[in-house]
Design a protein around this motif. Structure first.
Motif: not given
Lengths: 230, 86
Positions: B68-86
């Motif tokens: 509801w806050a930051v969803g995908l308007a297209c109706g899809g689903r995604i997973r995102v990996f976030v890593e620090p960059l040395e």
């Protein structure tokens, strides 16, 4: 990502080597693997994922062994070889570079392939058959012929037809294309071979200007790349 | 800096797996993990990743409460990996 991982990726990019970045999603150490690195210490599943990611240019998510691992391909850029440094070539090169292609222009005619008109492009002022002795024609390469001069286009086509480039197009009207195919057929080229030559070049979108023609050619090239059997 | 990578998509997601976004502590960013739908949330998570040095896996989609806050308007689903960059 550790500094040495980034360096390994940069090294592969600079030397034009295809590698895959393997990222365990639990934050464990990443690996950079090329096809030559898929020895016995790499599991069959991982080796298969690396091969598949590089061949399809798509990331693969591996769930084997509990920890998920993302296998991201880092292929060298696609390549476009343009024969004929004509007006349309300028627009074609610029647009192709925007799409991420490394571009080479071949034209044996003195004064055509001027560096100022083709920023960032490799210019070869030689005959195509000579250029193709050193320029590799592989499955990640497209070739577009723009001279509609049989003296230049035909020798180029003979080299290209014996390669597995993913796209071949030749500029020229329907009649020019028909005559081109007749000449090559007379030399013994078969219909399936000749069917690889897209001509008139590009999708039929009513293109008029050099930039519009470039757009139609790149649209068709993208279609062959992404939907090879369509 | 932190690097975000699309790990997996379901349904009609705007960017395929492998798509990346890089950002810094000041919130400047380049690249994309969606069509602009979840970038802000990813950049916020990236700030935390930069502070803690710990990687995160984020999930976005219409079935998610965050949708509801930051969803995908297209109706899809995604997973995102976030890593620090040395």
């Amino acid at each position: 990502m550790r500094r040495e991982t980034l360096r390994a990726l940069q090294g592969a990019q600079e030397s034009g080597r295809a590698v895959a970045l393997v990222t365990p999603l639990d934050g464990g150490p990443q690996q950079v693997l090329g096809l030559a690195d898929l020895g016995q210490d790499v599991s069959t599943e991982l080796a298969q994922a690396v091969r598949s990611a590089l061949a399809t240019d798509r990331a693969v998510l591996l769930a084997e062994g509990g920890v998920e691992r993302l296998v991201c391909p880092r292929n060298p850029p696609l390549r476009l070889i343009v024969v004929g440094a004509v007006h349309i070539a300028e627009a074609l090169c610029g647009l192709a570079q925007t799409l991420g292609y490394a571009v080479t222009v071949i034209d044996p005619r003195a004064g055509f392939a001027r560096a100022g008109l083709f920023p960032g492009v490799t210019l070869l002022n030689v005959w195509p058959q000579e250029a193709f002795e050193t320029v590799a024609l592989d499955a990640r390469t497209a070739v577009v012929l723009l001279t509609h001069d049989p003296k230049i286009d035909d020798p180029a086509l003979r080299c290209v037809l014996s390669s597995d480039v993913f796209y071949i197009a030749a500029l020229g009207s329907t009649r020019t294309q028909a005559r081109r195919l007749e000449r090559l057929a007379a030399e013994g080229y078969t219909s399936p071979q000749l069917a690889r030559i897209h001509g008139p070049a590009g999708l039929a979108i009513g293109a008029r200007t050099p930039a519009e023609i470039a757009l139609s050619v790149l649209a068709q090239m993208t279609q062959r790349l992404r939907e090879p059997r369509s | 800096m932190a690097l975000a990578t699309v790990v997996e998509t379901w349904g009609s997601a705007p960017r395929p797996a492998g798509s990346q976004l890089v950002c810094n502590a000041g919130g400047d960013f380049a690249g994309s993990v969606s069509g602009g739908c979840v970038e802000v949330a990813v950049i916020e998570a990236a700030q935390q990743v930069m502070r803690t040095g710990q990687t995160q896996v984020l999930a976005f989609g219409v079935t998610d409460e965050q949708a509801w806050a930051v969803g995908l308007a297209c109706g899809g689903r995604i997973r995102v990996f976030v890593e620090p960059l040395e």
